[in-house]
Design a protein around this motif. Sequence first.
Motif, PDB file in Angstrom:
ATOM      1  N   MET A  30     -28.606 -21.537  23.414  1.00  0.00           N
ATOM      2  CA  MET A  30     -27.894 -20.300  23.699  1.00  0.00           C
ATOM      3  C   MET A  30     -26.612 -20.565  24.472  1.00  0.00           C
ATOM      4  O   MET A  30     -25.552 -20.009  24.161  1.00  0.00           O
ATOM      5  N   LEU A  31     -26.684 -21.423  25.504  1.00  0.00           N
ATOM      6  CA  LEU A  31     -25.514 -21.733  26.310  1.00  0.00           C
ATOM      7  C   LEU A  31     -24.483 -22.496  25.493  1.00  0.00           C
ATOM      8  O   LEU A  31     -23.277 -22.255  25.612  1.00  0.00           O
ATOM      9  N   GLU A  32     -24.955 -23.391  24.632  1.00  0.00           N
ATOM     10  CA  GLU A  32     -24.033 -24.157  23.793  1.00  0.00           C
ATOM     11  C   GLU A  32     -23.224 -23.235  22.891  1.00  0.00           C
ATOM     12  O   GLU A  32     -22.009 -23.416  22.733  1.00  0.00           O
ATOM     13  N   ARG A  33     -23.874 -22.242  22.312  1.00  0.00           N
ATOM     14  CA  ARG A  33     -23.158 -21.303  21.439  1.00  0.00           C
ATOM     15  C   ARG A  33     -22.134 -20.496  22.236  1.00  0.00           C
ATOM     16  O   ARG A  33     -21.051 -20.175  21.735  1.00  0.00           O
ATOM     17  N   LEU A  34     -22.468 -20.179  23.475  1.00  0.00           N
ATOM     18  CA  LEU A  34     -21.559 -19.425  24.327  1.00  0.00           C
ATOM     19  C   LEU A  34     -20.290 -20.225  24.640  1.00  0.00           C
ATOM     20  O   LEU A  34     -19.207 -19.659  24.773  1.00  0.00           O
ATOM     21  N   LEU A  35     -20.428 -21.550  24.723  1.00  0.00           N
ATOM     22  CA  LEU A  35     -19.315 -22.405  25.136  1.00  0.00           C
ATOM     23  C   LEU A  35     -18.485 -22.937  23.979  1.00  0.00           C
ATOM     24  O   LEU A  35     -17.440 -23.560  24.202  1.00  0.00           O
ATOM     25  N   GLU A  36     -18.944 -22.731  22.749  1.00  0.00           N
ATOM     26  CA  GLU A  36     -18.219 -23.261  21.593  1.00  0.00           C
ATOM     27  C   GLU A  36     -16.793 -22.726  21.551  1.00  0.00           C
ATOM     28  O   GLU A  36     -16.545 -21.549  21.770  1.00  0.00           O
ATOM     29  N   GLY A  37     -15.838 -23.610  21.279  1.00  0.00           N
ATOM     30  CA  GLY A  37     -14.437 -23.214  21.190  1.00  0.00           C
ATOM     31  C   GLY A  37     -13.665 -23.410  22.472  1.00  0.00           C
ATOM     32  O   GLY A  37     -12.424 -23.389  22.455  1.00  0.00           O
ATOM     33  N   LEU A  38     -14.360 -23.609  23.608  1.00  0.00           N
ATOM     34  CA  LEU A  38     -13.656 -23.860  24.862  1.00  0.00           C
ATOM     35  C   LEU A  38     -13.212 -25.320  24.933  1.00  0.00           C
ATOM     36  O   LEU A  38     -13.890 -26.207  24.410  1.00  0.00           O
ATOM     37  N   PRO A  39     -12.078 -25.598  25.591  1.00  0.00           N
ATOM     38  CA  PRO A  39     -11.564 -26.977  25.684  1.00  0.00           C
ATOM     39  C   PRO A  39     -12.310 -27.799  26.727  1.00  0.00           C
ATOM     40  O   PRO A  39     -11.762 -28.166  27.765  1.00  0.00           O
ATOM     41  N   LEU A  40     -13.580 -28.093  26.454  1.00  0.00           N
ATOM     42  CA  LEU A  40     -14.402 -28.852  27.389  1.00  0.00           C
ATOM     43  C   LEU A  40     -14.306 -30.345  27.085  1.00  0.00           C
ATOM     44  O   LEU A  40     -14.112 -30.750  25.943  1.00  0.00           O
ATOM     45  N   VAL A  41     -14.462 -31.161  28.117  1.00  0.00           N
ATOM     46  CA  VAL A  41     -14.499 -32.615  27.939  1.00  0.00           C
ATOM     47  C   VAL A  41     -15.871 -33.000  27.401  1.00  0.00           C
ATOM     48  O   VAL A  41     -16.903 -32.620  27.964  1.00  0.00           O
ATOM     49  N   ARG A  42     -15.880 -33.749  26.310  1.00  0.00           N
ATOM     50  CA  ARG A  42     -17.131 -34.199  25.705  1.00  0.00           C
ATOM     51  C   ARG A  42     -17.245 -35.707  25.861  1.00  0.00           C
ATOM     52  O   ARG A  42     -16.323 -36.442  25.510  1.00  0.00           O
ATOM     53  N   PHE A 129     -21.093 -16.838  31.765  1.00  0.00           N
ATOM     54  CA  PHE A 129     -21.643 -18.139  32.152  1.00  0.00           C
ATOM     55  C   PHE A 129     -22.554 -18.025  33.366  1.00  0.00           C
ATOM     56  O   PHE A 129     -23.591 -18.680  33.442  1.00  0.00           O
ATOM     57  N   GLN A 130     -22.171 -17.188  34.341  1.00  0.00           N
ATOM     58  CA  GLN A 130     -22.967 -17.069  35.559  1.00  0.00           C
ATOM     59  C   GLN A 130     -24.360 -16.544  35.253  1.00  0.00           C
ATOM     60  O   GLN A 130     -25.347 -16.992  35.835  1.00  0.00           O
ATOM     61  N   GLU A 131     -24.447 -15.606  34.315  1.00  0.00           N
ATOM     62  CA  GLU A 131     -25.760 -15.081  33.930  1.00  0.00           C
ATOM     63  C   GLU A 131     -26.606 -16.174  33.280  1.00  0.00           C
ATOM     64  O   GLU A 131     -27.804 -16.291  33.560  1.00  0.00           O
ATOM     65  N   ARG A 132     -25.990 -16.978  32.401  1.00  0.00           N
ATOM     66  CA  ARG A 132     -26.717 -18.061  31.753  1.00  0.00           C
ATOM     67  C   ARG A 132     -27.140 -19.109  32.777  1.00  0.00           C
ATOM     68  O   ARG A 132     -28.223 -19.700  32.678  1.00  0.00           O
ATOM     69  N   LEU A 133     -26.278 -19.353  33.758  1.00  0.00           N
ATOM     70  CA  LEU A 133     -26.597 -20.327  34.795  1.00  0.00           C
ATOM     71  C   LEU A 133     -27.792 -19.871  35.615  1.00  0.00           C
ATOM     72  O   LEU A 133     -28.696 -20.659  35.925  1.00  0.00           O
ATOM     73  N   THR A 134     -27.827 -18.598  35.953  1.00  0.00           N
ATOM     74  CA  THR A 134     -28.967 -18.053  36.695  1.00  0.00           C
ATOM     75  C   THR A 134     -30.255 -18.183  35.885  1.00  0.00           C
ATOM     76  O   THR A 134     -31.310 -18.546  36.421  1.00  0.00           O
ATOM     77  N   ALA A 135     -30.166 -17.911  34.581  1.00  0.00           N
ATOM     78  CA  ALA A 135     -31.338 -18.043  33.719  1.00  0.00           C
ATOM     79  C   ALA A 135     -31.801 -19.495  33.648  1.00  0.00           C
ATOM     80  O   ALA A 135     -33.007 -19.775  33.638  1.00  0.00           O
ATOM     81  N   ALA A 136     -30.842 -20.434  33.597  1.00  0.00           N
ATOM     82  CA  ALA A 136     -31.201 -21.851  33.555  1.00  0.00           C
ATOM     83  C   ALA A 136     -31.907 -22.279  34.836  1.00  0.00           C
ATOM     84  O   ALA A 136     -32.888 -23.034  34.806  1.00  0.00           O
ATOM     85  N   LEU A 137     -31.421 -21.808  35.971  1.00  0.00           N
ATOM     86  CA  LEU A 137     -32.060 -22.132  37.245  1.00  0.00           C
ATOM     87  C   LEU A 137     -33.476 -21.573  37.314  1.00  0.00           C
ATOM     88  O   LEU A 137     -34.407 -22.258  37.755  1.00  0.00           O
ATOM     89  N   ALA A 138     -33.640 -20.334  36.857  1.00  0.00           N
ATOM     90  CA  ALA A 138     -34.975 -19.736  36.846  1.00  0.00           C
ATOM     91  C   ALA A 138     -35.906 -20.510  35.929  1.00  0.00           C
ATOM     92  O   ALA A 138     -37.083 -20.733  36.242  1.00  0.00           O
TER      93      ALA A 138
END
Length: 239
Positions: A30-42, A129-138
């Motif tokens: 789910m998080l990966e799909r949210l981040l697709e298209g952003l200029p992230l370092v891979r 992202f913050q919502e996904r991060l909270t879910a990941a921590l939980a």
Amino acid sequence: MYDRPITPDTNVCDPCTAAVQGAATASPMMLERLLEGLPLVRRRLRRRQYVFRAGQPRHGLYLIHSGFYKTRVISEDGREKVTGFRLRGDLLGLEALDLPTYTCDAIALDVGEIWELPQSYLRERLPEFQERLTAALAGEIRRDWNWMLVLGSLNAEQRVVSFLLDLSARLSALGFSSTSMLLRMTRADLGNFLALQLETVVRALHRLQAQGLIEVERRQIRIHDLPRLRAQIALPAMH
């Protein structure tokens, strides 16, 4: 061709079985799909390469795109504790969110790819992202509780069964076979994670194979009877 995914047994009332089967219910990507298209370092990693080491300055989080990773902590006197095995969709570095440095080692167990996630950038550009991060921590907290239950209430063989069922469910959620898996970690690492001696892990795998539940060929594990394997950690229903 993938095998059929595991179907949770709604009649199982054993909390250890429910914990293992429920550990991989959320979509791992789910998080990966949210981040697709952003200029992230891979980053591409080789086997045994570190993502980060304990004590290194924390630059952000890392989303696993491919590969298999282990996290570990080492005490001041050199004792090692494997804290988890991470797959695609997992975040590395969550335990150091409020610290200036990482608190554990994260090591690739095979060739893989991770995405660097600078928190400040994502907070500004991607409010979700913050919502996904909270879910990941939980999710991490629940997973830790589940394994505390497994390690505190099951015998050696049942712990190995719990690990195989958990890995089976996680791989199935990623679209891979639920009954054929390659153990990327060593038997020693697996024993460390399950609080068992190396010899105990080997004996448990041999006993499960002798019962016809699994087939072991070096690091390759094939599950022959998932219902019977689940029954190894299920308690009888209470009337």
